[in-house]
Design a protein around this motif. Structure first.
Motif, PDB file in Angstrom:
ATOM      1  N   UNK A  76       2.227   1.017   6.000  1.00  0.00           N
ATOM      2  CA  UNK A  76       2.209   1.044   7.560  1.00  0.00           C
ATOM      3  C   UNK A  76       2.256  -0.384   8.341  1.00  0.00           C
ATOM      4  N   UNK A  77       2.083  -1.675   7.419  1.00  0.00           N
ATOM      5  CA  UNK A  77       2.301  -2.835   7.842  1.00  0.00           C
ATOM      6  C   UNK A  77       2.632  -3.464   6.684  1.00  0.00           C
ATOM      7  N   UNK A  78       2.715  -5.080   6.963  1.00  0.00           N
ATOM      8  CA  UNK A  78       2.925  -5.950   5.894  1.00  0.00           C
ATOM      9  C   UNK A  78       4.194  -5.539   5.094  1.00  0.00           C
ATOM     10  N   UNK A  79       4.063  -5.357   4.051  1.00  0.00           N
ATOM     11  CA  UNK A  79       5.304  -5.109   2.941  1.00  0.00           C
ATOM     12  C   UNK A  79       5.974  -3.709   3.353  1.00  0.00           C
ATOM     13  N   UNK A  80       5.242  -2.722   3.818  1.00  0.00           N
ATOM     14  CA  UNK A  80       5.642  -1.260   4.387  1.00  0.00           C
ATOM     15  C   UNK A  80       6.391  -0.774   3.056  1.00  0.00           C
ATOM     16  N   UNK A  81       5.815  -0.625   2.105  1.00  0.00           N
ATOM     17  CA  UNK A  81       5.831   0.205   0.769  1.00  0.00           C
ATOM     18  C   UNK A  81       5.602   1.494   0.914  1.00  0.00           C
ATOM     19  N   UNK A  82       6.365   2.479   1.441  1.00  0.00           N
ATOM     20  CA  UNK A  82       5.745   3.963   1.693  1.00  0.00           C
ATOM     21  C   UNK A  82       5.591   4.468   0.469  1.00  0.00           C
ATOM     22  N   UNK A  83       6.166   4.233  -0.623  1.00  0.00           N
ATOM     23  CA  UNK A  83       6.102   5.047  -1.838  1.00  0.00           C
ATOM     24  C   UNK A  83       5.038   4.430  -2.947  1.00  0.00           C
ATOM     25  N   UNK A  84       4.636   3.231  -2.605  1.00  0.00           N
ATOM     26  CA  UNK A  84       3.732   2.558  -3.526  1.00  0.00           C
ATOM     27  C   UNK A  84       2.416   3.237  -3.500  1.00  0.00           C
ATOM     28  N   UNK A  85       1.899   3.287  -4.740  1.00  0.00           N
ATOM     29  CA  UNK A  85       0.432   3.651  -5.360  1.00  0.00           C
ATOM     30  C   UNK A  85      -0.182   2.606  -5.881  1.00  0.00           C
ATOM     31  N   UNK A  86      -1.612   2.733  -5.642  1.00  0.00           N
ATOM     32  CA  UNK A  86      -2.141   1.919  -6.435  1.00  0.00           C
ATOM     33  C   UNK A  86      -3.046   2.758  -7.229  1.00  0.00           C
ATOM     34  N   UNK A  87      -2.979   2.524  -8.589  1.00  0.00           N
ATOM     35  CA  UNK A  87      -3.890   3.293  -9.605  1.00  0.00           C
ATOM     36  C   UNK A  87      -4.811   2.234 -10.258  1.00  0.00           C
ATOM     37  N   UNK A  88      -6.053   2.891 -10.026  1.00  0.00           N
ATOM     38  CA  UNK A  88      -7.374   1.961 -10.549  1.00  0.00           C
ATOM     39  C   UNK A  88      -7.949   2.978 -11.629  1.00  0.00           C
ATOM     40  N   UNK A  89      -8.789   2.265 -12.630  1.00  0.00           N
ATOM     41  CA  UNK A  89      -9.534   2.994 -13.437  1.00  0.00           C
ATOM     42  C   UNK A  89     -10.857   2.480 -13.845  1.00  0.00           C
TER      43      UNK A  89
END
Length: 194
Positions: free
Chosen positions: A160-173
């Motif tokens: 919603x702000x900055x790079x506005x990557x609507x499909x980006x997902x952060x994956x952490x483990x």
């Protein structure tokens, strides 16, 4: 009468006044009908969304650890969905969490796994810390031979702000114990797909 937050000497009235100032900064008509009660609504929403700090996670687990029927095979609860609140931008992010553990004589009620995720998510948070907190608590209370937690997050601060990557997902483990073994880890990852 103004009530105080358990973690602060700041009253609710002071917070509402500060929120009114923010609204005045952001909006050219801060006194219109739709904004008059907004500070109270924001504070009520924050009380709900950020209630995790007030909850003792070990108290929630109380009575839900069982030795009867415990197995040695992998136990997984996947697709645990909830919102968390980014501590960097004060914006929400939606997470889908997957938990796997290898019991060592104890299992925990499945609903408690979801509650553990919710408790840690309802804090000012970063996703990288969240998965570690979940894994560390399960390691402490269950003493399993291994734990793995994976979270997939959609962050408003990215979409919603900055790079506005609507499909980006952060994956952490977070990986503990026998899940460092590639075969065990791959079994878990294959089982949570889809």
């Amino acid at each position: 009468m103004a009530t105080k937050s358990p973690n602060s000497q700041i009253s609710r009235d002071q917070i509402e006044n500060a929120l009114r100032l923010i609204i005045e900064y952001l909006d050219s008509e801060p006194d219109r009908e739709g904004l008059i009660k907004t500070p109270k609504r924001i504070l009520k929403a924050w009380d709900e969304m950020l209630s995790g700090e007030k909850i003792d996670e070990e108290e929630i687990i109380n009575g839900a650890i069982f030795t009867d029927g415990a197995c040695k095979e992998m136990v997984i609860l996947k697709n645990i969905q909830c919102y968390s609140f980014c501590e960097h931008h004060f914006l929400p992010f939606l997470i889908k969490c997957h938990i796997g553990y290898l019991p060592n004589g104890k299992v925990i009620g499945a609903s408690k796994l979801a509650r553990i995720v919710e408790i840690f998510a309802r804090r000012l948070q970063i996703q990288e810390r969240l998965v570690g907190q979940i894994a560390d608590l399960l390691e402490k209370v269950l003493q399993p031979t291994g734990v793995m937690v994976v979270a997939e997050g959609k962050h408003i601060c990215i979409s919603g702000r900055g790079v506005r990557q609507t499909e980006a997902e952060l994956i952490t483990s977070a990986i503990r114990g026998k899940f460092w073994d590639a075969e065990v880890r791959n079994e878990f990852l294959n089982l949570i797909k889809g």
